[in-house]
Design an enzyme around this catalytic site. Sequence first.
Site, PDB file in Angstrom:
ATOM      1  N   GLY A  12       0.998  -1.240  -0.139  1.00  0.00           N
ATOM      2  CA  GLY A  12       0.043  -0.008  -0.061  1.00  0.00           C
ATOM      3  C   GLY A  12       0.812   1.118  -0.092  1.00  0.00           C
ATOM      4  O   GLY A  12       2.116   1.122  -0.095  1.00  0.00           O
ATOM      5  N   GLY A  15       3.844   1.248   2.828  1.00  0.00           N
ATOM      6  CA  GLY A  15       4.433   0.076   2.926  1.00  0.00           C
ATOM      7  C   GLY A  15       4.007  -1.256   2.568  1.00  0.00           C
ATOM      8  O   GLY A  15       2.907  -1.401   1.967  1.00  0.00           O
ATOM      9  N   LYS A  31       1.668  -4.509   8.385  1.00  0.00           N
ATOM     10  CA  LYS A  31       2.041  -3.693   7.690  1.00  0.00           C
ATOM     11  C   LYS A  31       3.288  -2.951   8.078  1.00  0.00           C
ATOM     12  O   LYS A  31       3.346  -2.407   9.312  1.00  0.00           O
ATOM     13  CB  LYS A  31       0.839  -2.567   7.357  1.00  0.00           C
ATOM     14  CG  LYS A  31       1.435  -1.148   6.849  1.00  0.00           C
ATOM     15  CD  LYS A  31       0.352  -0.050   6.293  1.00  0.00           C
ATOM     16  CE  LYS A  31      -0.846  -0.693   5.523  1.00  0.00           C
ATOM     17  NZ  LYS A  31      -1.929   0.312   5.254  1.00  0.00           N
ATOM     18  N   ASP A 112       4.807  17.246   2.129  1.00  0.00           N
ATOM     19  CA  ASP A 112       4.598  18.536   3.020  1.00  0.00           C
ATOM     20  C   ASP A 112       5.570  19.001   3.191  1.00  0.00           C
ATOM     21  O   ASP A 112       6.050  19.581   4.436  1.00  0.00           O
ATOM     22  CB  ASP A 112       3.885  17.852   4.273  1.00  0.00           C
ATOM     23  CG  ASP A 112       3.046  19.124   5.050  1.00  0.00           C
ATOM     24  OD1 ASP A 112       3.115  20.433   4.306  1.00  0.00           O
ATOM     25  OD2 ASP A 112       2.725  18.898   6.167  1.00  0.00           O
TER      26      ASP A 112
END
Length: 291
Positions: A12, A15, A31, A112
Site C-alpha cells: 500500500g 509500506g 504492515k 508536505d
Amino acid sequence: MTSNFQRALGEGGFGIVYHGYLNGSEEVAVKVELLLRVHHTNLVSLVGYCDERGHLALIYEYMSNVDLKHHLSGKHDVSILKWSTRLRIAIDAALGLEYLHIGCRPSMVHRDVKSTNILLDDQFTAKIADFGLSRSFQLGDESHISTVVAGTPGYLDPETGRLAEMSDVYSFGIVLLEMMTNQRVIDQNREKRHITEWVALVLNRGDITKIMDPNLYGDYNSNSVWKALELAMSCANPSSEKRPSMSQVISVLKECLTSENLMRNKNHDMESDSSLELTKSFDTEVVPRAR
C-alpha cells in the site's frame, strides 16, 4: 510474527503488508511502515516507539535549533542566518529529499515540504521531518494518482492530484524563496499574495536587493543570489515538466555556495592585505628600522 517477512500480501501507500501469526495461531496482516526503512543524515531519525496502556508515541532524535521558520520569522531572540548558512541548510534539505526520491525503494514523496518541517540541530545541519503525509510510488510511474489533496496551502503544487517527486520540488522552490526573501508564503496585505507572484513582480523591476531579506544587509554575492533565485523560480514553475530534479537542485545550490565562499575568501584576503599594508606603513614611517 512474519517468519522474517516470508510472505508478502501486497503493498500500500505506507509500506508492504506481510502475512503473519499473532501468538502463534491467529492469522494477521502486518504492515511495515515506511519510517522503519528511511535512514539518511538529512532526515530526522526515528529512535523508537512507545505502546503503553493504549498510549502510542513515536520517538525522534532531538533537534536543538528548532526549525528553519523559527530562525526566519524574526519573532524570536535568535541570530540572523547568514546567506552562506541558508545555502548550506538548503543543500541539506535537498539531499534529504533526493534520498527519498531516488535512494529509497520504493521511492517516496514527502508531500508536505515547508520551512517548519526543516529542523536544525546544534550545528545547524538541516534534516527533513514529518513523514505523516509521505507516500511511496514506483519510480517513473506517472500514472499514480492521489485522490486526496495533501500538504500546506502556499506550498502545494498547482498540478494537484498527481503523486510524483516533482510535487516536492515545487514545495522546495517555495521554501527556497522563503529563505531568500524572508517573506510570508501567502500575505493578504502584499501587492501579490503568493510569494512566487510577488517575486516575479519585483524581478521585472530588476532590483535583487528588493527581493532579498533586508536582515542580510546586502552581505551576499550577487551571482550566488541570482543563480539561487533562478533555481527557486524554476522549481516553482507551474508546469512540473519544466522543474529540475532534486539532484539538479543540489548541483546548482553547491555552485551557489562555492561562489559565496569564494567571495568571502577573497574579501578576507583583501582585508588581510590591507592590514599588512597598514603594518608596513606603520613600521616604515614611525618605528626605526634595524640597521
